[in-house]
Motif scaffolding. Structure first.
Motif, short mmCIF file in Angstrom:
data_model
loop_
_atom_site.label_atom_id
_atom_site.label_comp_id
_atom_site.label_asym_id
_atom_site.label_seq_id
_atom_site.Cartn_x
_atom_site.Cartn_y
_atom_site.Cartn_z
N SER A 1 -7.31 71.56 1.77
CA SER A 1 -6.39 71.28 0.66
C SER A 1 -5.18 70.45 1.11
CB SER A 1 -5.89 72.60 0.06
OG SER A 1 -5.09 73.30 1.00
N TYR A 2 -5.14 70.05 2.39
CA TYR A 2 -4.00 69.28 2.88
C TYR A 2 -4.01 67.88 2.26
CZ TYR A 2 -2.74 72.61 6.57
OH TYR A 2 -2.33 73.71 7.26
N TYR A 3 -2.84 67.45 1.80
CA TYR A 3 -2.67 66.06 1.35
C TYR A 3 -1.89 65.33 2.44
CZ TYR A 3 -1.92 62.05 -1.67
OH TYR A 3 -1.93 60.77 -2.20
N TRP A 4 -2.56 64.36 3.07
CA TRP A 4 -1.98 63.67 4.22
C TRP A 4 -1.25 62.39 3.79
CZ3 TRP A 4 -1.47 65.64 8.96
CH2 TRP A 4 -2.27 66.73 9.31
N VAL A 5 -0.08 62.20 4.45
CA VAL A 5 0.71 60.99 4.25
C VAL A 5 1.07 60.45 5.64
CG1 VAL A 5 2.82 60.01 3.29
CG2 VAL A 5 1.66 61.86 2.08
N TYR A 6 0.88 59.16 5.83
CA TYR A 6 1.08 58.54 7.15
C TYR A 6 2.24 57.55 7.10
CZ TYR A 6 -3.65 60.40 7.68
OH TYR A 6 -4.75 61.23 7.70
N TRP A 7 2.95 57.46 8.25
CA TRP A 7 4.08 56.56 8.42
C TRP A 7 5.29 57.00 7.61
CZ3 TRP A 7 3.29 53.64 12.52
CH2 TRP A 7 1.97 53.30 12.85
N VAL A 8 5.63 58.29 7.77
CA VAL A 8 6.85 58.84 7.17
C VAL A 8 8.01 58.60 8.14
CG1 VAL A 8 7.98 60.92 6.30
CG2 VAL A 8 5.51 60.61 5.97
N PRO A 9 9.10 57.95 7.74
CA PRO A 9 10.23 57.72 8.64
C PRO A 9 10.77 59.04 9.20
CG PRO A 9 10.45 56.36 6.68
CD PRO A 9 9.31 57.31 6.42
N THR A 10 10.97 59.08 10.50
CA THR A 10 11.31 60.34 11.17
C THR A 10 12.61 60.95 10.70
OG1 THR A 10 11.56 61.37 13.35
CG2 THR A 10 12.50 59.19 13.09
N GLN A 11 13.58 60.14 10.24
CA GLN A 11 14.88 60.69 9.84
C GLN A 11 14.80 61.55 8.58
OE1 GLN A 11 14.09 57.45 9.76
NE2 GLN A 11 15.06 56.36 8.07
N TYR A 12 13.69 61.44 7.83
CA TYR A 12 13.56 62.21 6.59
C TYR A 12 12.62 63.41 6.73
CZ TYR A 12 15.53 57.94 4.58
OH TYR A 12 16.33 56.87 4.29
#
Length: 300
Positions: free
Chosen positions: A274-285
């Motif tokens: 059920s995981y929804y994956w998101v790639y390239w999230v800026p580390t500061q957030y």
């Protein structure tokens, strides 16, 4: 008793006129007429003094301007504070700060200021006054947050699930090396991804996080609707609107070779499927996203 032909005057003049009508000799001294009521003006020593037997008349009350505090001179504004389906009508000083408004909300709801998200055209800045924020009469102030007991009740199962996920992750190779993730990461960093700032933690931006990839390699954006307590996951085809409370957990890991960006998953069900994956999230957030979704509002 009325005396026709007599000019209007004070009680003394009326008495003298009555005495003359009965044949009494009028005193030879000169008299001045006193105006009716208290506070008479003129050169007489009796001016401003009420004749015996007459009641003093109070001056008319001073007018009070609308929207102001007559005693302290502080201007007030009428607000409608809405929290957890409860509405509160509040009069508050227009020159008080957002932090002081949070203290007022605490007295009304029992919700500690550190646990409050106060919304007025976005997140209410604590350091500015209501006047600077341009709050006017009738403004609606949205409050999102839960009491400490509510947070503990909700977070206990989430924290347990998070610990189980971390223990399972320690047994596996890094996420970014796994085949299912490599096919997305090998596409490289998107050209329109938001800039990252390594080693810094920032609050969520006022605009959606965009330019990232999802599991299928399509572009995805994350919009945090704090006033509705929802996370919107948008793609070219559609937008999923998820209540924050429905997200069981959030996991993330730096991308090898690009540690200023993370891959992140939102657990929407009981299993990893059920995981929804998101790639390239800026580390500061990354920390701000986790805290917002899991309800740890005291860090804002």
């Amino acid at each position: 008793r009325a005396f026709p032909g007599l000019p209007r005057g004070g009680l003394y003049t009326i008495i003298m006129a009555a005495a003359a009508a009965d044949g009494a000799e009028e005193p030879s001294m000169e008299t001045e007429e006193l105006p009716l009521g208290c506070g008479g003006q003129g050169g007489s020593p009796a001016a401003g003094r009420c004749p015996e037997g007459e009641e003093s008349q109070d001056p008319p009350p001073a007018s009070v301007s609308n929207g102001g505090d007559a005693e302290s001179g502080k201007e007030l504004v009428e607000l409608k504070v809405i929290w957890n389906k409860n509405k509160y009508d509040v009069k508050f000083c227009l020159d008080s700060t957002g932090a002081e408004l949070k203290q007022k909300i605490h007295s009304l709801t029992g919700l500690p200021p550190a646990m409050q998200k106060v919304m007025f055209k976005g997140l209410l800045p604590e350091e500015k006054t209501l006047r600077e924020i341009k709050i006017t009469n009738g403004a609606k102030i949205m409050v999102v947050g839960s009491t400490i007991n509510d947070v503990l009740a909700v977070n206990t199962p989430k924290e347990a699930a998070q610990q189980e996920v971390k223990a399972e992750e320690n047994k596996k190779e890094p996420l970014c090396r796994q085949k299912q993730h490599r096919k997305v990461l090998d596409k490289g960093k998107p050209d329109d991804v938001m800039p990252s700032v390594k080693g810094v933690q920032e609050r969520l931006p006022t605009v959606p996080l965009s330019g990232m990839y999802n599991k299928s390699g399509g572009k995805v954006r994350l919009t945090f609707k704090l006033e509705q307590d929802q996370l919107w996951i948008g793609t070219k085809e559609r937008t999923e609107k998820l209540p924050m409370g429905s997200i069981k957990n959030v996991v993330s890991e730096p991308i090898e070779g690009h540690e200023d960006y993370h891959m992140m998953a939102f657990q929407l069900g009981p299993t990893e499927a059920s995981y929804y994956w998101v790639y390239w999230v800026p580390t500061q957030y990354v920390d701000a996203i986790k805290d917002t979704v899991l309800g740890k509002w005291q860090y804002f």
